[in-house]
Design a protein around this motif. Structure first.
Motif, PDB file in Angstrom:
ATOM      1  N   ARG A   8       0.836  -1.200   0.000  1.00 27.44           N
ATOM      2  CA  ARG A   8       0.000   0.000   0.000  1.00 27.44           C
ATOM      3  C   ARG A   8       0.877   1.258   0.000  1.00 27.44           C
ATOM      4  O   ARG A   8       0.588   2.227  -0.701  1.00 27.44           O
ATOM      5  N   GLU A  12       1.080   4.159  -2.766  1.00 21.44           N
ATOM      6  CA  GLU A  12       0.893   5.567  -2.381  1.00 21.44           C
ATOM      7  C   GLU A  12       2.046   6.426  -2.892  1.00 21.44           C
ATOM      8  O   GLU A  12       1.847   7.572  -3.284  1.00 21.44           O
ATOM      9  N   ARG A  24       3.711  14.804   0.484  1.00 28.14           N
ATOM     10  CA  ARG A  24       3.247  13.432   0.701  1.00 28.14           C
ATOM     11  C   ARG A  24       4.306  12.428   0.225  1.00 28.14           C
ATOM     12  O   ARG A  24       4.605  11.453   0.913  1.00 28.14           O
ATOM     13  N   SER A  86       0.387  13.555   9.956  1.00 33.53           N
ATOM     14  CA  SER A  86      -0.937  13.252   9.400  1.00 33.53           C
ATOM     15  C   SER A  86      -0.840  12.220   8.273  1.00 33.53           C
ATOM     16  O   SER A  86      -1.713  11.363   8.142  1.00 33.53           O
ATOM     17  N   VAL A  87       0.231  12.266   7.479  1.00 37.02           N
ATOM     18  CA  VAL A  87       0.406  11.271   6.412  1.00 37.02           C
ATOM     19  C   VAL A  87       0.694   9.902   7.028  1.00 37.02           C
ATOM     20  O   VAL A  87       0.102   8.891   6.625  1.00 37.02           O
ATOM     21  N   GLN A  89      -0.149   8.772   9.934  1.00 27.17           N
ATOM     22  CA  GLN A  89      -1.337   8.240  10.602  1.00 27.17           C
ATOM     23  C   GLN A  89      -2.363   7.653   9.640  1.00 27.17           C
ATOM     24  O   GLN A  89      -3.162   6.810  10.038  1.00 27.17           O
ATOM     25  N   GLU A  90      -2.319   8.057   8.368  1.00 25.98           N
ATOM     26  CA  GLU A  90      -3.236   7.469   7.381  1.00 25.98           C
ATOM     27  C   GLU A  90      -3.017   5.975   7.220  1.00 25.98           C
ATOM     28  O   GLU A  90      -3.921   5.248   6.817  1.00 25.98           O
ATOM     29  N   PHE A  91      -1.804   5.510   7.524  1.00 26.22           N
ATOM     30  CA  PHE A  91      -1.476   4.091   7.345  1.00 26.22           C
ATOM     31  C   PHE A  91      -1.639   3.291   8.631  1.00 26.22           C
ATOM     32  O   PHE A  91      -1.447   2.087   8.643  1.00 26.22           O
ATOM     33  N   ALA A  94      -7.327   2.228  12.829  1.00 26.90           N
ATOM     34  CA  ALA A  94      -8.138   3.138  13.643  1.00 26.90           C
ATOM     35  C   ALA A  94      -7.814   2.908  15.120  1.00 26.90           C
ATOM     36  O   ALA A  94      -7.661   1.766  15.548  1.00 26.90           O
TER      37      ALA A  94
END
Length: 149
Positions: A8, A12, A24, A86-87, A89-91, A94
């Motif tokens: 993934r 990305e 990013r 923030s980038v 944490q996208e990976f 939850a």
């Protein structure tokens, strides 16, 4: 999860290159470099759990840096770290809710038969793989301590 985390991240990186999203792209490359570094150092192929551990460490580092930069009045550097955070944490999966954490702690205490603070290590050993990247280990440790004392 059908595709693994490393794949993934690779996808990305390609997407960020195509869209010319420099910030990013830089952050995704940082993540991949950290994963590669660990694979080379330990001569292993990291699985999703180990990739999460790398991401978790990177999140912790960014949070520490943000605090230090803010305290030093270096807001532009703090903003850069926040963007990276923030980038990253996208990976991450939850985060667990308080109720989910409490249930996992109670289950781990029951599974290990923990009765006192001496059993803290056993309980944390059972919990760590289940909550990796989904809960703050320091806060988790404090909760376990409170339940065992």
């Amino acid at each position: 999860m059908a595709e693994n985390l490393k794949q993934r991240l690779q996808d990305e990186m390609k997407a960020a290159m195509r869209s010319k999203d420099k910030e990013r792209l830089t952050t995704v490359r940082l993540i991949l470099a950290a994963i590669k570094q660990r694979e080379v150092d330990e001569r292993i192929e990291l699985d999703d759990a180990e990739v999460l551990a790398v991401l978790d460490k990177m999140v912790k580092q960014r949070n520490d840096s943000i605090t230090q930069y803010r305290d030093a009045g270096r807001n532009e550097l703090a903003a850069k770290e926040e963007a990276e955070l923030s980038v990253i944490q996208e990976f991450m999966p939850a985060p667990l809710s308080e109720a989910e954490l409490d249930a996992l702690i109670d289950q781990a205490i029951a599974d290990t038969g923990a009765a006192s603070m001496k059993d803290m290590g056993k309980v944390m050993g059972v919990l760590k793989p289940k909550v990796q990247g989904r809960a703050d280990m320091g806060a988790l440790s404090a909760k376990v301590k409170a339940k065992l004392s």
